[in-house]
Design a protein around this motif. Structure first.
Motif, PDB file in Angstrom:
ATOM      1  N   LYS A   1     -10.061   3.690 -10.110  1.00 34.97           N
ATOM      2  CA  LYS A   1      -9.842   4.269  -8.788  1.00 34.97           C
ATOM      3  C   LYS A   1      -8.361   4.510  -8.586  1.00 34.97           C
ATOM      4  O   LYS A   1      -7.604   5.418  -7.978  1.00 34.97           O
ATOM      5  CB  LYS A   1     -10.273   3.365  -7.923  1.00 34.97           C
ATOM      6  CG  LYS A   1     -11.746   3.274  -7.658  1.00 34.97           C
ATOM      7  CD  LYS A   1     -12.259   2.240  -6.698  1.00 34.97           C
ATOM      8  CE  LYS A   1     -13.696   2.267  -6.585  1.00 34.97           C
ATOM      9  NZ  LYS A   1     -14.199   1.344  -5.444  1.00 34.97           N
ATOM     10  N   CYS A   2      -7.304   3.525  -9.168  1.00 33.49           N
ATOM     11  CA  CYS A   2      -6.017   3.851  -9.111  1.00 33.49           C
ATOM     12  C   CYS A   2      -5.375   5.211  -9.571  1.00 33.49           C
ATOM     13  O   CYS A   2      -4.759   5.889  -8.699  1.00 33.49           O
ATOM     14  CB  CYS A   2      -5.151   2.881  -9.895  1.00 33.49           C
ATOM     15  SG  CYS A   2      -5.483   1.118  -9.172  1.00 33.49           S
ATOM     16  N   PHE A   3      -5.818   5.530 -10.874  1.00 34.13           N
ATOM     17  CA  PHE A   3      -5.338   6.728 -11.327  1.00 34.13           C
ATOM     18  C   PHE A   3      -5.977   7.984 -10.866  1.00 34.13           C
ATOM     19  O   PHE A   3      -5.257   8.983 -10.794  1.00 34.13           O
ATOM     20  CB  PHE A   3      -5.566   6.592 -13.060  1.00 34.13           C
ATOM     21  CG  PHE A   3      -4.847   5.527 -13.444  1.00 34.13           C
ATOM     22  CD1 PHE A   3      -3.426   5.597 -13.744  1.00 34.13           C
ATOM     23  CD2 PHE A   3      -5.280   4.385 -13.918  1.00 34.13           C
ATOM     24  CE1 PHE A   3      -2.567   4.555 -14.026  1.00 34.13           C
ATOM     25  CE2 PHE A   3      -4.441   3.349 -14.395  1.00 34.13           C
ATOM     26  CZ  PHE A   3      -3.180   3.461 -14.542  1.00 34.13           C
ATOM     27  N   ALA A   4      -7.186   7.975 -10.339  1.00 32.89           N
ATOM     28  CA  ALA A   4      -7.833   8.736  -9.653  1.00 32.89           C
ATOM     29  C   ALA A   4      -7.090   9.439  -8.347  1.00 32.89           C
ATOM     30  O   ALA A   4      -6.735  10.297  -8.058  1.00 32.89           O
ATOM     31  CB  ALA A   4      -9.228   8.749  -9.184  1.00 32.89           C
ATOM     32  N   ARG A   5      -6.698   8.312  -7.582  1.00 30.77           N
ATOM     33  CA  ARG A   5      -6.225   8.273  -6.370  1.00 30.77           C
ATOM     34  C   ARG A   5      -4.502   8.777  -6.602  1.00 30.77           C
ATOM     35  O   ARG A   5      -3.969   9.540  -5.714  1.00 30.77           O
ATOM     36  CB  ARG A   5      -5.884   6.990  -5.862  1.00 30.77           C
ATOM     37  CG  ARG A   5      -4.931   6.843  -4.488  1.00 30.77           C
ATOM     38  CD  ARG A   5      -5.913   7.422  -3.185  1.00 30.77           C
ATOM     39  NE  ARG A   5      -5.162   7.113  -2.090  1.00 30.77           N
ATOM     40  CZ  ARG A   5      -4.453   7.941  -1.454  1.00 30.77           C
ATOM     41  NH1 ARG A   5      -4.359   9.154  -1.765  1.00 30.77           N
ATOM     42  NH2 ARG A   5      -3.981   7.691  -0.243  1.00 30.77           N
ATOM     43  N   ILE A   6      -3.776   8.442  -7.695  1.00 30.59           N
ATOM     44  CA  ILE A   6      -2.649   9.069  -7.986  1.00 30.59           C
ATOM     45  C   ILE A   6      -2.678  10.452  -8.217  1.00 30.59           C
ATOM     46  O   ILE A   6      -1.928  11.305  -7.834  1.00 30.59           O
ATOM     47  CB  ILE A   6      -2.002   8.264  -9.248  1.00 30.59           C
ATOM     48  CG1 ILE A   6      -1.782   6.821  -8.960  1.00 30.59           C
ATOM     49  CG2 ILE A   6      -0.698   8.917  -9.791  1.00 30.59           C
ATOM     50  CD1 ILE A   6      -1.364   6.081 -10.097  1.00 30.59           C
TER      51      ILE A   6
ATOM     52  N   LYS B   1       0.685  -1.238   0.093  1.00 32.59           N
ATOM     53  CA  LYS B   1      -0.101   0.123   0.080  1.00 32.59           C
ATOM     54  C   LYS B   1       0.806   1.096  -0.048  1.00 32.59           C
ATOM     55  O   LYS B   1       0.978   2.154   0.943  1.00 32.59           O
ATOM     56  CB  LYS B   1      -1.103  -0.077   1.117  1.00 32.59           C
ATOM     57  CG  LYS B   1      -1.953  -1.182   1.201  1.00 32.59           C
ATOM     58  CD  LYS B   1      -3.271  -0.901   2.081  1.00 32.59           C
ATOM     59  CE  LYS B   1      -4.133  -2.023   1.851  1.00 32.59           C
ATOM     60  NZ  LYS B   1      -5.225  -1.948   2.867  1.00 32.59           N
ATOM     61  N   PRO B   2       1.739   1.434  -1.080  1.00 31.85           N
ATOM     62  CA  PRO B   2       2.392   2.736  -1.079  1.00 31.85           C
ATOM     63  C   PRO B   2       1.463   3.857  -0.966  1.00 31.85           C
ATOM     64  O   PRO B   2       2.053   5.048  -0.534  1.00 31.85           O
ATOM     65  CB  PRO B   2       3.031   2.466  -2.447  1.00 31.85           C
ATOM     66  CG  PRO B   2       2.304   1.604  -3.328  1.00 31.85           C
ATOM     67  CD  PRO B   2       1.869   0.523  -2.207  1.00 31.85           C
ATOM     68  N   GLY B   3       0.359   3.895  -1.681  1.00 30.71           N
ATOM     69  CA  GLY B   3      -0.527   5.138  -1.631  1.00 30.71           C
ATOM     70  C   GLY B   3      -0.677   5.638   0.050  1.00 30.71           C
ATOM     71  O   GLY B   3      -0.787   6.683   0.184  1.00 30.71           O
ATOM     72  N   HIS B   4      -0.931   4.624   0.709  1.00 26.80           N
ATOM     73  CA  HIS B   4      -1.477   4.910   2.156  1.00 26.80           C
ATOM     74  C   HIS B   4       0.002   5.288   2.764  1.00 26.80           C
ATOM     75  O   HIS B   4      -0.138   6.208   3.490  1.00 26.80           O
ATOM     76  CB  HIS B   4      -1.610   3.648   2.997  1.00 26.80           C
ATOM     77  CG  HIS B   4      -1.685   3.583   4.312  1.00 26.80           C
ATOM     78  ND1 HIS B   4      -2.709   4.454   5.033  1.00 26.80           N
ATOM     79  CD2 HIS B   4      -1.255   2.834   5.236  1.00 26.80           C
ATOM     80  CE1 HIS B   4      -2.455   4.108   6.234  1.00 26.80           C
ATOM     81  NE2 HIS B   4      -1.669   3.232   6.488  1.00 26.80           N
ATOM     82  N   LEU B   5       1.108   4.760   2.491  1.00 28.40           N
ATOM     83  CA  LEU B   5       2.377   5.478   3.031  1.00 28.40           C
ATOM     84  C   LEU B   5       2.737   6.785   2.468  1.00 28.40           C
ATOM     85  O   LEU B   5       3.050   7.602   3.439  1.00 28.40           O
ATOM     86  CB  LEU B   5       3.581   4.459   2.500  1.00 28.40           C
ATOM     87  CG  LEU B   5       3.350   2.924   2.946  1.00 28.40           C
ATOM     88  CD1 LEU B   5       4.594   2.190   2.053  1.00 28.40           C
ATOM     89  CD2 LEU B   5       3.663   2.761   4.620  1.00 28.40           C
TER      90      LEU B   5
ATOM     91  N   GLU C   1      -4.740  12.515  -7.162  1.00 32.91           N
ATOM     92  CA  GLU C   1      -5.151  13.157  -5.992  1.00 32.91           C
ATOM     93  C   GLU C   1      -3.811  13.560  -5.154  1.00 32.91           C
ATOM     94  O   GLU C   1      -3.527  14.618  -4.817  1.00 32.91           O
ATOM     95  CB  GLU C   1      -5.917  12.442  -5.151  1.00 32.91           C
ATOM     96  CG  GLU C   1      -6.315  12.920  -3.674  1.00 32.91           C
ATOM     97  CD  GLU C   1      -6.984  11.618  -2.659  1.00 32.91           C
ATOM     98  OE1 GLU C   1      -6.726  12.011  -1.428  1.00 32.91           O
ATOM     99  OE2 GLU C   1      -7.564  11.059  -3.360  1.00 32.91           O
ATOM    100  N   LEU C   2      -2.743  12.452  -5.189  1.00 29.97           N
ATOM    101  CA  LEU C   2      -1.615  12.631  -4.389  1.00 29.97           C
ATOM    102  C   LEU C   2      -0.711  13.771  -5.301  1.00 29.97           C
ATOM    103  O   LEU C   2       0.140  14.509  -4.658  1.00 29.97           O
ATOM    104  CB  LEU C   2      -0.999  11.125  -4.354  1.00 29.97           C
ATOM    105  CG  LEU C   2      -1.487  10.461  -3.330  1.00 29.97           C
ATOM    106  CD1 LEU C   2      -0.833   8.912  -3.481  1.00 29.97           C
ATOM    107  CD2 LEU C   2      -1.435  10.753  -1.813  1.00 29.97           C
ATOM    108  N   ILE C   3      -1.018  13.707  -6.663  1.00 27.93           N
ATOM    109  CA  ILE C   3      -0.027  14.612  -7.260  1.00 27.93           C
ATOM    110  C   ILE C   3      -0.499  16.153  -6.835  1.00 27.93           C
ATOM    111  O   ILE C   3       0.563  16.935  -6.954  1.00 27.93           O
ATOM    112  CB  ILE C   3       0.054  14.310  -8.759  1.00 27.93           C
ATOM    113  CG1 ILE C   3       0.638  12.781  -9.015  1.00 27.93           C
ATOM    114  CG2 ILE C   3       0.469  15.698  -9.857  1.00 27.93           C
ATOM    115  CD1 ILE C   3       0.580  12.580 -10.674  1.00 27.93           C
TER     116      ILE C   3
END
Length: 616
Positions: free
Chosen positions: A193-198, A145-149, A200-202
């Protein structure tokens, strides 16, 4: 005042045209085929000539740019101070913290944390980074879970009030390569969901100039057996797919491109790997420029490199230190941002402290004693490497376009194209290793004759992993030989091969050395001999040794008489093998002599045959 006149040296030597060089080469070849003898037919889709001259640089468009200038073929910076990276596996945060602090005091300035737990907490992150100055180093998070990290890390940075420009961090978020290529699927249907999440982090890290959210883990291709061109083309294609998907999420090309990081493997193909890294920067810069970014620097490719795991060997493992050294040199000369040298024992055990120390010391030696960090792109202007860069770029671009015509990386992968290409390249490498056209020292060539695998080497360590479906499976090229040799080591038997050297002394010795090397690759104990004055003496010694295999080593002219005599005297008490491919082979076969070994043999299959004959 310095003298501004530049005197030309060696003007007394007139230039020699290419035609003159070719005339001399043709004469030296004495009728041998030029193309066959001197032209290297690479597995990358292009040929390499035996020499290059200034005229071979004509038409190469990227020449003339400097480091830090588009298209960045010579580097993205005006210096070559790469980061020394080492990864810590995090099972217990306190223990990992202690190891990380030790690494920071040992020359490491880029820490990787591979998180094992999917429920990693903010408190555990505090424990992990306790005593570590975040602004002083690079930090890379991978694992579960690198997004959580990323959320946890950014919250910690904001809580501690660390200036955004002082944070250098990266996250191994990679649904396209890591998830799709190794698991066969995204983290969600089609990755929405993956790319929407990415995205968001960007957006969240827009003001963090030195934070990268996505890592294209291209090393999976090289470690699964791909060619250098394939690894580069697939990485570019996956990177481009990220750009397109992230722009679909509303990001600009500048926002998306600045948040990507690429991780490549570096093999022992020394000059090719230098050229690959140079070509990678150039091609990526042109891909990004195609979307009209506000600034060309958005196309600067951040490259992390890892020395190859594919070519590491379990037997004679210290040779892996040498591999890691030359691979690290390629990466440093090629101009990477950060580099991790794989510990020499990783193939068969959790790396020891000694192995990890040697791994990082390779980089420290290249920096502090060899001063590789003091020269930017020393390969620039080399006729050979500039041509390799151009050739690799051309072939990788051709494959990149082919993938784009299939709809991009995701569609090409789902169609099976990527896996099929890598498997075909891996099969070609496997064949070259089996026939010793490609050498892996300690495994299929020049083995340590007396070595027996230590208890740390398990069957799992030498068995090639398999997986169902459209996935890539990393392995090591030496595994087929190692599995065979470990089977012998664990069999409880000690098979022997006896060298019966007679006839022409020079040929007998040469063939005995070849044969010893051949049979030792399977863990068969070889009994070498200088020379026997007669066949009778040799056979008597062979039978006394109780060797299961007797290899007659002599000249082609001697074999017609010697080999049948040896066969008669052995009387079936050992397997008779003839070293070479003599013209009298048909006559010998007619007399029941059917076992021959030579440079054209499939070493792996031949050795398996003899082991089966001996009941192993």
């Amino acid at each position: 005042m310095a003298n501004t006149n530049r005197e030309k040296l060696f003007t007394e030597f007139p230039p020699v045209p290419t035609e003159k060089w070719e005339e001399v080469i043709t004469a030296d070849l004495k009728g041998a085929d030029y193309e066959r003898k001197l032209v290297w037919r690479t597995g990358e889709g292009f040929n390499v000539r035996p020499y290059y001259r200034a005229e071979n640089l004509e038409g190469i468009q990227f020449l003339g740019s400097q480091a830090g200038e588009f298209p960045y073929v010579r580097g993205t910076r005006a210096n070559n101070h790469w980061r020394v990276h080492q990864t810590v596996t995090v099972a217990c945060p306190k223990e990992a913290n202690a190891e990380a602090l030790k690494l920071l005091n040992s020359g490491v300035d880029s820490l990787g944390f591979s998180i094992a737990s999917e429920n990693f907490t903010a408190e555990e992150l505090d424990q992990l980074l306790d005593g570590i100055s975040i602004p002083a180093i690079d930090i890379v998070f991978c694992g579960a879970k690198p997004g959580h990290l990323a959320d946890l890390f950014l919250a910690k940075v904001e809580k501690e009030g660390i200036a955004k420009e002082e944070v250098h961090a990266a996250f191994s978020i990679d649904p396209l390569v890591r998830n799709l290529s190794s698991k066969g699927d995204f983290c969600s249907p089609n990755g929405e969901k993956c790319f929407a999440r990415i995205a968001e982090l960007i957006r969240r890290t827009a003001e963090y100039k030195h934070v990268r959210i996505v890592t294209v883990n291209a090393q999976i291709f090289g470690n699964s057996g791909s060619t250098i061109v394939e690894e580069l083309a697939f990485a570019l294609s996956a990177g481009h797919d990220y750009l397109v998907r992230l722009m679909d999420e509303g990001l600009t090309i500048d926002q998306a491109a600045r948040k990507l990081r690429f991780s490549f493997s570096v093999s022992s193909n020394y000059f090719m790997e230098i050229a690959k890294l140079r070509a990678a920067r150039m091609l990526w810069a042109n891909i990004v420029k195609g979307y009209n970014p506000e600034k060309n620097c958005a196309g600067k490719m951040m490259i992390h490199a890892e020395t190859s795991r594919w070519n590491q060997t379990v037997y004679d493992p210290y040779v892996n230190m040498l591999r890691g050294t030359t691979e690290a040199m390629s990466a440093a000369i090629g101009g990477v941002y950060s580099l991790e040298v794989t510990p020499f024992d990783r193939a068969f055990e959790a790396p020891t402290e000694f192995a990890k120390r040697i791994a990082r010391n390779v980089e420290l030696l290249l920096k502090h004693e060899s001063h590789f960090d003091q020269v930017v792109d020393p390969a620039g202007g080399s006729y050979y490497i500039e041509n390799l860069t151009q050739s690799i770029a051309a072939e990788a671009w051709k494959l990149f376009i082919e993938i784009e015509e299939k709809g991009g990386y995701t569609e090409a992968y789902k169609s099976g194209m990527i896996v099929e290409r890598v498997k075909a390249s891996a099969a070609a490498k496997d064949k070259n290793i089996a026939t010793r056209r490609q050498a892996l020292l300690g495994a299929n060539q020049y083995p340590n004759f007396t070595e027996v695998a230590p208890k740390e080497v398990t069957a799992e360590a030498v068995t090639r992993p398999t997986a169902e479906g459209n996935v890539l499976v990393p392995y090591r090229g030496a595994m087929a030989f190692e599995e065979m040799r470990l089977h012998v080591d664990r069999s409880g038997k000690s098979p022997k091969a006896f060298m019966l050297t007679c006839g022409n002394l020079a040929m007998a010795r040469a063939r005995a050395q070849f044969s010893c090397n051949f049979f030792a690759c399977a863990g068969i104990r070889v009994i070498d001999n200088t020379f026997f004055k007669s066949v009778e003496e040799g056979v008597e010694a062979a039978l006394a040794s109780k060797a299961e295999i007797v290899v007659v080593c002599s000249s082609d002219d001697d074999y017609a008489e010697v080999a049948p005599k040896v066969k008669e005297l052995l009387a079936g008490r050992a397997i008779l093998v003839v070293a070479g491919a003599p013209a009298c082979t048909p006559e010998l076969e007619a007399q029941g002599i059917t076992n021959f070994i030579n440079v054209k043999s499939n070493v792996l299959e031949t050795l398996k045959f003899y082991l089966k004959e001996m009941g192993i």
